[in-house]
Design an enzyme around this catalytic site. Structure first.
Site, PDB file in Angstrom:
ATOM      1  N   ARG A   3      -8.026  -5.897   9.128  1.00 13.56           N
ATOM      2  CA  ARG A   3      -6.890  -5.686  10.302  1.00 13.56           C
ATOM      3  C   ARG A   3      -7.078  -4.329  11.055  1.00 13.56           C
ATOM      4  O   ARG A   3      -7.965  -3.555  10.931  1.00 13.56           O
ATOM      5  CB  ARG A   3      -5.824  -6.101   9.657  1.00 13.56           C
ATOM      6  CG  ARG A   3      -5.897  -7.452   9.003  1.00 13.56           C
ATOM      7  CD  ARG A   3      -4.469  -7.713   8.249  1.00 13.56           C
ATOM      8  NE  ARG A   3      -3.362  -7.937   9.506  1.00 13.56           N
ATOM      9  CZ  ARG A   3      -2.187  -7.946   9.253  1.00 13.56           C
ATOM     10  NH1 ARG A   3      -1.632  -7.907   7.929  1.00 13.56           N
ATOM     11  NH2 ARG A   3      -1.170  -8.048  10.140  1.00 13.56           N
ATOM     12  N   ASN A  42       3.557  -5.919  -3.759  1.00 20.31           N
ATOM     13  CA  ASN A  42       3.134  -5.999  -2.447  1.00 20.31           C
ATOM     14  C   ASN A  42       4.149  -4.948  -1.821  1.00 20.31           C
ATOM     15  O   ASN A  42       4.903  -5.413  -1.481  1.00 20.31           O
ATOM     16  CB  ASN A  42       3.120  -7.381  -2.086  1.00 20.31           C
ATOM     17  CG  ASN A  42       2.538  -7.289  -0.531  1.00 20.31           C
ATOM     18  OD1 ASN A  42       2.128  -6.385  -0.070  1.00 20.31           O
ATOM     19  ND2 ASN A  42       2.116  -8.545  -0.076  1.00 20.31           N
ATOM     20  N   ALA A  85       4.196  -2.891   4.386  1.00 20.96           N
ATOM     21  CA  ALA A  85       3.963  -1.908   5.299  1.00 20.96           C
ATOM     22  C   ALA A  85       4.133  -0.454   4.369  1.00 20.96           C
ATOM     23  O   ALA A  85       3.540   0.393   5.048  1.00 20.96           O
ATOM     24  CB  ALA A  85       4.860  -1.707   6.507  1.00 20.96           C
ATOM     25  N   ARG A  91       7.008 -15.681   9.473  1.00 19.47           N
ATOM     26  CA  ARG A  91       6.558 -14.724  10.019  1.00 19.47           C
ATOM     27  C   ARG A  91       4.870 -14.830  10.373  1.00 19.47           C
ATOM     28  O   ARG A  91       4.288 -15.112   9.043  1.00 19.47           O
ATOM     29  CB  ARG A  91       6.979 -13.429   9.303  1.00 19.47           C
ATOM     30  CG  ARG A  91       6.004 -12.306   9.087  1.00 19.47           C
ATOM     31  CD  ARG A  91       6.362 -11.255   7.847  1.00 19.47           C
ATOM     32  NE  ARG A  91       5.732 -10.059   8.378  1.00 19.47           N
ATOM     33  CZ  ARG A  91       5.015  -9.331   7.613  1.00 19.47           C
ATOM     34  NH1 ARG A  91       5.202  -9.382   6.117  1.00 19.47           N
ATOM     35  NH2 ARG A  91       4.476  -8.049   7.729  1.00 19.47           N
ATOM     36  N   ARG A 145      -3.983   0.049   8.662  1.00 20.70           N
ATOM     37  CA  ARG A 145      -3.739  -0.955   7.483  1.00 20.70           C
ATOM     38  C   ARG A 145      -4.876  -0.612   6.458  1.00 20.70           C
ATOM     39  O   ARG A 145      -4.865  -1.019   5.327  1.00 20.70           O
ATOM     40  CB  ARG A 145      -3.742  -2.409   7.605  1.00 20.70           C
ATOM     41  CG  ARG A 145      -2.383  -2.539   8.713  1.00 20.70           C
ATOM     42  CD  ARG A 145      -2.376  -4.262   8.600  1.00 20.70           C
ATOM     43  NE  ARG A 145      -1.685  -4.586   9.791  1.00 20.70           N
ATOM     44  CZ  ARG A 145      -0.092  -4.797  10.072  1.00 20.70           C
ATOM     45  NH1 ARG A 145       0.642  -4.553   8.870  1.00 20.70           N
ATOM     46  NH2 ARG A 145       0.401  -4.936  11.178  1.00 20.70           N
ATOM     47  N   GLU A 163      -1.889  -4.035  -7.245  1.00 29.51           N
ATOM     48  CA  GLU A 163      -1.497  -4.272  -5.917  1.00 29.51           C
ATOM     49  C   GLU A 163      -2.038  -5.430  -5.286  1.00 29.51           C
ATOM     50  O   GLU A 163      -3.030  -5.717  -5.500  1.00 29.51           O
ATOM     51  CB  GLU A 163      -2.159  -2.981  -5.172  1.00 29.51           C
ATOM     52  CG  GLU A 163      -1.564  -2.854  -3.836  1.00 29.51           C
ATOM     53  CD  GLU A 163      -2.292  -1.702  -2.935  1.00 29.51           C
ATOM     54  OE1 GLU A 163      -3.100  -0.957  -3.446  1.00 29.51           O
ATOM     55  OE2 GLU A 163      -1.907  -1.710  -1.708  1.00 29.51           O
ATOM     56  N   HIS A 191      -1.997  -7.968  -1.584  1.00 27.58           N
ATOM     57  CA  HIS A 191      -1.746  -8.135  -0.309  1.00 27.58           C
ATOM     58  C   HIS A 191      -2.399  -9.701   0.110  1.00 27.58           C
ATOM     59  O   HIS A 191      -3.409 -10.086  -0.383  1.00 27.58           O
ATOM     60  CB  HIS A 191      -2.731  -7.219   0.634  1.00 27.58           C
ATOM     61  CG  HIS A 191      -2.250  -5.765   0.259  1.00 27.58           C
ATOM     62  ND1 HIS A 191      -1.064  -5.431   0.801  1.00 27.58           N
ATOM     63  CD2 HIS A 191      -2.806  -4.555  -0.329  1.00 27.58           C
ATOM     64  CE1 HIS A 191      -0.838  -4.220   0.587  1.00 27.58           C
ATOM     65  NE2 HIS A 191      -1.929  -3.727  -0.151  1.00 27.58           N
ATOM     66  N   HIS A 198       1.095   1.705   3.122  1.00 28.65           N
ATOM     67  CA  HIS A 198       0.244   2.614   4.212  1.00 28.65           C
ATOM     68  C   HIS A 198       1.027   3.892   4.378  1.00 28.65           C
ATOM     69  O   HIS A 198       0.383   4.729   5.108  1.00 28.65           O
ATOM     70  CB  HIS A 198      -0.028   1.925   5.715  1.00 28.65           C
ATOM     71  CG  HIS A 198      -0.472   0.352   5.432  1.00 28.65           C
ATOM     72  ND1 HIS A 198      -1.396   0.026   4.561  1.00 28.65           N
ATOM     73  CD2 HIS A 198       0.201  -0.838   5.819  1.00 28.65           C
ATOM     74  CE1 HIS A 198      -1.545  -1.338   4.562  1.00 28.65           C
ATOM     75  NE2 HIS A 198      -0.529  -1.707   5.238  1.00 28.65           N
ATOM     76  N   TYR A 241      -0.326 -15.034   7.709  1.00 20.16           N
ATOM     77  CA  TYR A 241       0.403 -15.135   6.529  1.00 20.16           C
ATOM     78  C   TYR A 241       0.521 -16.766   5.966  1.00 20.16           C
ATOM     79  O   TYR A 241       0.701 -16.523   4.637  1.00 20.16           O
ATOM     80  CB  TYR A 241       1.885 -14.172   6.357  1.00 20.16           C
ATOM     81  CG  TYR A 241       1.586 -12.837   6.566  1.00 20.16           C
ATOM     82  CD1 TYR A 241       0.904 -11.813   5.897  1.00 20.16           C
ATOM     83  CD2 TYR A 241       2.096 -12.316   7.899  1.00 20.16           C
ATOM     84  CE1 TYR A 241       0.757 -10.384   6.108  1.00 20.16           C
ATOM     85  CE2 TYR A 241       2.024 -10.948   8.122  1.00 20.16           C
ATOM     86  CZ  TYR A 241       1.329 -10.119   7.300  1.00 20.16           C
ATOM     87  OH  TYR A 241       1.108  -8.759   7.386  1.00 20.16           O
ATOM     88  N   PRO A 252       8.862  -4.907   2.417  1.00 23.71           N
ATOM     89  CA  PRO A 252       9.504  -5.201   3.453  1.00 23.71           C
ATOM     90  C   PRO A 252       9.092  -6.415   4.364  1.00 23.71           C
ATOM     91  O   PRO A 252       7.773  -6.411   4.388  1.00 23.71           O
ATOM     92  CB  PRO A 252       9.729  -4.054   4.388  1.00 23.71           C
ATOM     93  CG  PRO A 252       8.423  -3.110   3.850  1.00 23.71           C
ATOM     94  CD  PRO A 252       8.582  -3.319   2.345  1.00 23.71           C
ATOM     95  N   ASN A 253       9.634  -7.235   4.881  1.00 25.39           N
ATOM     96  CA  ASN A 253       9.635  -8.459   5.527  1.00 25.39           C
ATOM     97  C   ASN A 253       8.790  -9.475   5.088  1.00 25.39           C
ATOM     98  O   ASN A 253       8.560 -10.659   5.294  1.00 25.39           O
ATOM     99  CB  ASN A 253       8.580  -8.053   6.606  1.00 25.39           C
ATOM    100  CG  ASN A 253       9.359  -7.148   7.817  1.00 25.39           C
ATOM    101  OD1 ASN A 253      10.251  -7.312   8.218  1.00 25.39           O
ATOM    102  ND2 ASN A 253       8.586  -5.937   8.141  1.00 25.39           N
ATOM    103  N   ASP A 310       4.181   7.618  -5.953  1.00 21.20           N
ATOM    104  CA  ASP A 310       4.761   8.609  -7.074  1.00 21.20           C
ATOM    105  C   ASP A 310       5.512   7.832  -8.088  1.00 21.20           C
ATOM    106  O   ASP A 310       5.141   8.326  -9.284  1.00 21.20           O
ATOM    107  CB  ASP A 310       5.558   9.678  -6.457  1.00 21.20           C
ATOM    108  CG  ASP A 310       4.910  10.861  -5.600  1.00 21.20           C
ATOM    109  OD1 ASP A 310       3.527  10.712  -5.967  1.00 21.20           O
ATOM    110  OD2 ASP A 310       5.424  11.806  -5.110  1.00 21.20           O
TER     111      ASP A 310
HETATM  112  C1  DQA Z   1       0.917  -7.239   3.723  1.00 16.56           C
HETATM  113  C2  DQA Z   1      -0.376  -6.294   4.521  1.00 16.56           C
HETATM  114  C3  DQA Z   1       0.660  -4.994   5.174  1.00 16.56           C
HETATM  115  O1  DQA Z   1      -0.264  -4.270   5.910  1.00 16.56           O
HETATM  116  C4  DQA Z   1       1.611  -5.457   5.950  1.00 16.56           C
HETATM  117  O2  DQA Z   1       2.492  -4.634   6.560  1.00 16.56           O
HETATM  118  C5  DQA Z   1       2.549  -6.641   5.285  1.00 16.56           C
HETATM  119  C6  DQA Z   1       1.877  -7.521   4.316  1.00 16.56           C
HETATM  120  C7  DQA Z   1      -0.090  -8.394   3.234  1.00 16.56           C
HETATM  121  O3  DQA Z   1       0.535  -8.870   1.966  1.00 16.56           O
HETATM  122  O4  DQA Z   1      -1.026  -8.690   3.798  1.00 16.56           O
HETATM  123  O5  DQA Z   1       3.624  -6.706   5.719  1.00 16.56           O
HETATM  124  O6  DQA Z   1       1.134  -6.346   2.601  1.00 16.56           O
END
Ligand code: DQA
Length: 162
Positions: A106, A73, A76, A17, A110, A97, A99, A79, A22, A9-10, A86
């Site tokens: 942070r 990735n 959010a 953003r 997180r 994974e 980030h 967390h 980022y 998400p996002n 699963d």
């Molecule tokens: C993130 C870190 C997460 O805590 C956050 O919610 C994101 C982006 C990162 O790529 O740094 O949306 O996964």
């Protein structure tokens, strides 16, 4: 070899953003850089982004029989999502994974990733370059798996009666 890159998400908002965290790069630009590296290493790559937890779970499940590796990735959901954890565990496909930010530098909420224990490893904090590092790590994992399979096949062949 095929790698599926799953973005949570996002992440579709990258470039707009929280640029101080980022950076200015858009998701499409990150993906074209990954595609460049994938081409060099003769790897097919597919990209998927969703803001919905269930769609991410579905996509992970669809990787069975389709992908050799997953780069994710979960944003959010890293967390909070036992469902995504699963799913990764269930499909038994090597997963890295990623980030963009250093999640350990942070807010405290997180600092925990529920998916980390079911992944081969985690890359966090290198900005968009984290994705490149994830591709390098995934290529290495896949070539080690291939080398192992090849040597097992050779051994099986050698043990066959003439
Ligand atoms: C993130 C870190 C997460 O805590 C956050 O919610 C994101 C982006 C990162 O790529 O740094 O949306 O996964």
């Amino acid at each position: 070899m095929k790698v599926v890159v799953i973005q949570g998400p996002n992440l579709n908002m990258l470039g707009l953003r929280e640029q101080n965290i980022y950076g200015p790069m858009k998701l499409e630009d990150i993906h074209s850089q990954m595609e460049g590296y994938a081409k060099q290493s003769e790897t097919e790559v597919e990209f998927f982004q969703s803001n919905l937890e269930g769609e991410i779970v579905d996509k992970i499940q669809e990787c069975i029989g389709d992908a050799d590796g997953i780069i994710i990735n979960p944003a959010a959901y890293s967390h909070t999502s036992i469902a995504i954890r699963d799913a990764i565990k269930a499909v038994q496909i090597p997963t890295v994974e990623v980030h963009i930010s250093n999640i350990y530098a942070r807010e405290e909420f997180r600092h925990t990733s529920l998916v980390a224990p079911v992944c081969a490893g985690q890359i966090s904090g290198f900005g968009p370059f984290s994705y490149h590092l994830a591709m390098v790590a995934m290529t290495q994992i896949l070539s080690e798996i291939k080398a192992l399979k090849d040597s097992q096949a050779q051994q099986a062949q050698a043990q066959k009666p003439a």
